[in-house]
Design a protein around this motif. Structure first.
Motif, short mmCIF file in Angstrom:
data_model
loop_
_atom_site.label_atom_id
_atom_site.label_comp_id
_atom_site.label_asym_id
_atom_site.label_seq_id
_atom_site.Cartn_x
_atom_site.Cartn_y
_atom_site.Cartn_z
N GLY A 87 17.05 -1.34 14.05
CA GLY A 87 16.92 -0.81 12.69
C GLY A 87 16.50 -1.84 11.66
N LEU A 88 15.88 -2.94 12.12
CA LEU A 88 15.51 -4.02 11.20
C LEU A 88 14.00 -4.20 11.05
CD1 LEU A 88 18.12 -6.72 12.29
CD2 LEU A 88 18.12 -5.41 10.16
N PHE A 89 13.22 -3.26 11.63
CA PHE A 89 11.77 -3.42 11.55
C PHE A 89 11.09 -2.06 11.60
CE2 PHE A 89 7.61 -3.92 13.71
CZ PHE A 89 6.98 -4.71 12.74
N LYS A 90 9.98 -1.97 10.84
CA LYS A 90 9.17 -0.76 10.83
C LYS A 90 7.70 -1.14 10.82
CE LYS A 90 8.34 3.72 10.33
NZ LYS A 90 8.69 4.71 11.37
N PHE A 91 6.93 -0.57 11.77
CA PHE A 91 5.48 -0.78 11.83
C PHE A 91 4.79 0.42 11.20
CE2 PHE A 91 1.26 -0.46 13.55
CZ PHE A 91 0.84 -1.76 13.76
N LEU A 92 3.93 0.16 10.20
CA LEU A 92 3.18 1.23 9.56
C LEU A 92 1.69 1.02 9.80
CD1 LEU A 92 4.81 1.73 6.03
CD2 LEU A 92 4.94 3.25 8.00
N GLY A 93 1.06 1.94 10.51
CA GLY A 93 -0.38 1.88 10.72
C GLY A 93 -1.10 2.56 9.58
N ALA A 94 -2.19 1.94 9.11
CA ALA A 94 -2.94 2.49 7.98
C ALA A 94 -4.40 2.66 8.36
CB ALA A 94 -2.82 1.57 6.76
N SER A 95 -5.03 3.64 7.78
CA SER A 95 -6.45 3.89 8.01
C SER A 95 -7.27 2.84 7.28
CB SER A 95 -6.83 5.29 7.51
OG SER A 95 -8.23 5.44 7.54
N THR A 96 -8.34 2.39 7.92
CA THR A 96 -9.22 1.42 7.26
C THR A 96 -10.14 2.09 6.26
OG1 THR A 96 -10.77 1.61 9.10
CG2 THR A 96 -9.20 -0.21 9.19
N VAL A 97 -10.24 3.41 6.31
CA VAL A 97 -11.06 4.16 5.35
C VAL A 97 -10.17 4.58 4.19
CG1 VAL A 97 -12.56 6.14 4.99
CG2 VAL A 97 -12.51 4.99 7.22
N LEU A 98 -10.38 3.95 3.05
CA LEU A 98 -9.52 4.20 1.90
C LEU A 98 -10.33 4.65 0.69
CD1 LEU A 98 -7.04 1.16 1.88
CD2 LEU A 98 -6.49 3.53 2.42
N ASP A 99 -9.75 5.52 -0.11
CA ASP A 99 -10.24 5.74 -1.47
C ASP A 99 -9.02 5.62 -2.37
OD1 ASP A 99 -8.81 8.20 -1.51
OD2 ASP A 99 -10.52 9.25 -0.61
N ARG A 100 -9.21 5.75 -3.66
CA ARG A 100 -8.10 5.47 -4.57
C ARG A 100 -6.98 6.51 -4.42
NH1 ARG A 100 -11.53 3.66 -9.93
NH2 ARG A 100 -13.17 2.67 -8.71
N ASP A 101 -7.30 7.74 -4.13
CA ASP A 101 -6.26 8.76 -3.95
C ASP A 101 -5.44 8.47 -2.70
OD1 ASP A 101 -7.06 10.07 -6.21
OD2 ASP A 101 -8.44 11.41 -5.13
N VAL A 102 -6.12 8.14 -1.60
CA VAL A 102 -5.42 7.82 -0.36
C VAL A 102 -4.55 6.59 -0.56
CG1 VAL A 102 -5.73 7.05 2.03
CG2 VAL A 102 -7.17 8.88 1.10
N LEU A 103 -5.08 5.59 -1.29
CA LEU A 103 -4.32 4.37 -1.55
C LEU A 103 -3.04 4.69 -2.32
CD1 LEU A 103 -4.00 1.30 -1.53
CD2 LEU A 103 -5.40 1.22 -3.61
N GLY A 104 -3.13 5.57 -3.30
CA GLY A 104 -1.95 5.93 -4.07
C GLY A 104 -0.88 6.57 -3.20
N HIS A 105 -1.29 7.49 -2.32
CA HIS A 105 -0.34 8.12 -1.40
C HIS A 105 0.25 7.09 -0.43
CE1 HIS A 105 -1.04 12.15 -2.78
NE2 HIS A 105 -2.35 12.09 -2.53
N PHE A 106 -0.57 6.16 -0.01
CA PHE A 106 -0.11 5.16 0.97
C PHE A 106 0.91 4.22 0.33
CE2 PHE A 106 -0.72 1.23 3.53
CZ PHE A 106 -0.25 1.75 4.73
N LEU A 107 0.67 3.80 -0.90
CA LEU A 107 1.62 2.94 -1.59
C LEU A 107 2.95 3.66 -1.81
CD1 LEU A 107 -0.72 1.21 -4.21
CD2 LEU A 107 0.31 0.18 -2.18
N ALA A 108 2.86 4.98 -2.06
CA ALA A 108 4.09 5.77 -2.22
C ALA A 108 4.86 5.82 -0.90
CB ALA A 108 3.74 7.17 -2.69
N GLU A 109 4.13 5.90 0.23
CA GLU A 109 4.77 5.92 1.54
C GLU A 109 5.47 4.58 1.81
OE1 GLU A 109 3.69 6.44 6.31
OE2 GLU A 109 2.11 6.59 4.79
N ILE A 110 4.82 3.50 1.41
CA ILE A 110 5.44 2.17 1.59
C ILE A 110 6.75 2.10 0.81
CG2 ILE A 110 5.20 -0.29 1.07
CD1 ILE A 110 2.23 -0.05 1.67
N LEU A 111 6.73 2.57 -0.43
CA LEU A 111 7.94 2.55 -1.25
C LEU A 111 9.05 3.36 -0.61
CD1 LEU A 111 9.48 1.91 -3.84
CD2 LEU A 111 8.36 3.87 -4.92
N GLU A 112 8.70 4.50 -0.03
CA GLU A 112 9.70 5.36 0.62
C GLU A 112 10.34 4.64 1.81
OE1 GLU A 112 9.84 9.60 3.09
OE2 GLU A 112 8.19 9.20 1.70
N VAL A 113 9.52 3.97 2.62
CA VAL A 113 10.04 3.25 3.78
C VAL A 113 10.89 2.06 3.35
CG1 VAL A 113 9.43 1.97 5.87
CG2 VAL A 113 8.12 4.01 5.23
#
Length: 462
Positions: A87-113
Motif C-alpha cells: 500500500g505504499l506505491f501506485k503506478f499511473l499510466g498516462a496517454s502520450t496524446v494530450l490536449d488541455r481538457d484531457v490534461l485537466g482530467h488527468f491532473l484531477a486524477e493525480i490529486l485523487e490518488v
C-alpha cells in the motif's frame, strides 16, 4: 525563522552532498538526454521513500508500461511489486496524446490518488508532452496552479522529469526559474575508445549550498543509481618510524629499511621490466607477514594473476586464505568514479582496514580517460589512502619523456624506476630508486633477478 525540512532520496551520496536530500514540499526538475538514467533516479527516490521511510509514492508514466517498469527496476534491486502490495506505491499510466481538457482530467486524477494513498512523493515521467501543449507562459500557469499548490498543501515532494534531445545540454523549457525549487541535469559524455562518462549537475537548489555542482554517477546492477563523490581527504597519516618490509632481498636496504607506513610508492618502467612481478612479490610476502592487502589490476584477469603468483612459487589459495584480496577491474566498463567508490567501500564502509594497497596497470586506466580525469582520480586516491594510513604502491608503464608524469612523481613519496635490456641471449632487468622522500635515496643501479628462486635486487656488476 522557519527551517528547511529535507526529503531524503535514499540515493547513495546524493543526500550527503545536498544536506539531507530534496527540499520537502517542493518541485524538482530532473532533465537529461536519453539513456542518462532519469527513470533510475526517480525510481530509487520512490522505492527508498517507501521502503526506508514509510512514505507512499506515485509514479506517473507517459511512456513506460507498468510491467516493463517493474521488470527493469527489479534488475536494479528495486522490488516495486512488494511496496505496491504494502500500500505504499501506485503506478499511473498516462496517454502520450494530450490536449488541455484531457490534461485537466488527468491532473484531477493525480490529486485523487494522492489523497487516497496519502502520498508524500510524486514523480511525473516525463512532463515533455505537457510542455509541448502550449506556450511556456501557459505551461508555467498550469504547473504552478496544479502542482506547486499540490506540493504546498499536501507537503508533497514532486520530481518532474524532462527529456532533452541528443546534443542538447541546457534546460530551456522556461519553467525552471519560475516553478521548481531545484534543477538537476544528467549528461552522457562520449569519447571514441574511452569509457562512457555520466555526470550530474545540480544547476540550482534553493536553500542549499552546493560546494561542487558536478558529480559523476552510475547505474549499478542490484544497486541502482549511485553518485560518486570526491574521496574525503585530510592531513596525510604517514609514519616514517614504522616500516613495512617489501620482502624482496636488497630492496628494503635501498629504501632505508622498507616502506614507511602510509607512504605512496610509484613503480614506473617499460613493458616487461618486472613491475608486476615486483608488485606481486611484495603482496605475497606481506600476506605471509599477516598484513591485509588489496591488489587492484587494470590490465590482467584474475586467473592470469593467480598463474603469475604460482610461477613465482606462491600458492594463490593460501595467500587468499591469509589476507590477500585480488580485484581485477576493466576500465572500458568502469566509470572513472568507480575506483574511488570501490576504495571507499573496501576501506571505509566494509571496515577491511587494509595495511597495503597495490594498484597495478595504470597505463590501461589512462587509455580510457582523458588526462584531466586520470590525474584527478589518481591524486584523490593517493590522498585518500594516505589519510587512512594505508601504504600504497602504484605501477605504471613509463611515459617518454618522463616529465609527462611529473605530477605523479611529485605526489609519490618513493619512485622506483625499472628497465629492461637484451644482451645476447639474456634479458637483464634493472632497478633504481629515483626518489625517496623519507630517507636518503640510493642512486646506484641494481639488477632485478632471481637468486635461489627468490626475487632479489643486487648491485649491478661492472
Amino acid at each position: 525563522m522557519e527551517s528547511i525540512v529535507r526529503c531524503p532520496t535514499g540515493i547513495e551520496w546524493f543526500d550527503e552532498i545536498t544536506g539531507g536530500g530534496l527540499v520537502r514540499g517542493t518541485l524538482t526538475l530532473l532533465a537529461g538526454n536519453p539513456r542518462t538514467g532519469k527513470t533510475s533516479f526517480v525510481a530509487k527516490f520512490l522505492f527508498k521513500g517507501a521502503k526506508d521511510y514509510g512514505e507512499p509514492g506515485i509514479y506517473v508514466s507517459f511512456a513506460e508500461t507498468k510491467g516493463k517498469f517493474y521488470v527493469y527496476m527489479a534488475q536494479q534491486g528495486l522490488n516495486f511489486k512488494e511496496i505496491e502490495n504494502g500500500g505504499l506505491f501506485k503506478f499511473l499510466g498516462a496517454s502520450t496524446v494530450l490536449d488541455r481538457d484531457v490534461l485537466g482530467h488527468f491532473l484531477a486524477e493525480i490529486l485523487e490518488v494522492v489523497e487516497k494513498l496519502e502520498a508524500k512523493r510524486l514523480v511525473i515521467d516525463s512532463i515533455t508532452p505537457i510542455l509541448q501543449l502550449a506556450s511556456s507562459l501557459e505551461v508555467r500557469s498550469i504547473l504552478h496552479n496544479a502542482l506547486s499548490n499540490l506540493a504546498n498543501v499536501k507537503n508533497l515532494t514532486i520530481i518532474l522529469v524532462a527529456d532533452l534531445p541528443f546534443g542538447e545540454s541546457k534546460v530551456g523549457y522556461g519553467v525552471e526559474e519560475f516553478i521548481v525549487n531545484s534543477v538537476i541535469l544528467l549528461r552522457l559524455q562520449y569519447e571514441p575508445y574511452r569509457s562512457l562518462r555520466r555526470t550530474m549537475e545540480i544547476v540550482k537548489m534553493r536553500g542549499t549550498p552546493i560546494l561542487n555542482a558536478v558529480y559523476e554517477y552510475s547505474i549499478v546492477p542490484k544497486v541502482g543509481f549511485i553518485v560518486f563523490v570526491p574521496l574525503k581527504t585530510s592531513e596525510a597519516c604517514v609514519r616514517p618510524d614504522v616500516k613495512i618490509s617489501t620482502g624482496v632481498k636488497g630492496l628494503d636496504e635501498m629504501l632505508g629499511g622498507g616502506l614507511s607506513k602510509g607512504s605512496s610508492t610509484l613503480i614506473i618502467g617499460s613493458s616487461g621490466s618486472g613491475k608486476t612481478v615486483l608488485a606481486l612479490t611484495i603482496a605475497a610476502e606481506a600476506a605471509f607477514k599477516g598484513l591485509n592487502i588489496v591488489y587492484i589490476n587494470f590490465e590482467e584477469l584474475k586467473s592470469h594473476l593467480e598463474h603469475s603468483l604460482r610461477g613465482l612459487g606462491y600458492s594463490y589459495e593460501e595467500l587468499e586464505s591469509r589476507s590477500l584480496k585480488v580485484v581485477p577491474h576493466l576500465p572500458h566498463v568502469m566509470p572513472s568514479g568507480a575506483l574511488r567508490y570501490h576504495l571507499h567501500q573496501v576501506h571505509v564502509m566494509r571496515g577491511f582496514d587494509k595495511d597495503l594497497a597495490i594498484i597495478d596497470g595504470l597505463a590501461a586506466l589512462k587509455r580510457f580517460y582523458d588526462e584531466a580525469a586520470f590525474q584527478q582520480i589518481l591524486e584523490e586516491v593517493i590522498s585518500f589512502l594516505k589519510y587512512h594510513g594505508i601504504t600504497a604502491i602504484y605501477c605504471m608503464a613509463k611515459v617518454d619523456p618522463l616529465a609527462k608524469t611529473a605530477w605523479l612523481i611529485n605526489s609519490s613519496d618513493n619512485v622506483i624506476l625499472t628497465d629492461m635490456k637484451v644482451e645476447g641471449n639474456r634479458v637483464h632487468r634493472k632497478l633504481m630508486v629515483l626518489k625517496s622522500r623519507m630517507t636518503q635515496a640510493d642512486d646506484r643501479v641494481y639488477e632485478l633477478c632471481f637468486v635461489d628462486g627468490r626475487l632479489t635486487v643486487k648491485v649491478e656488476e661492472g
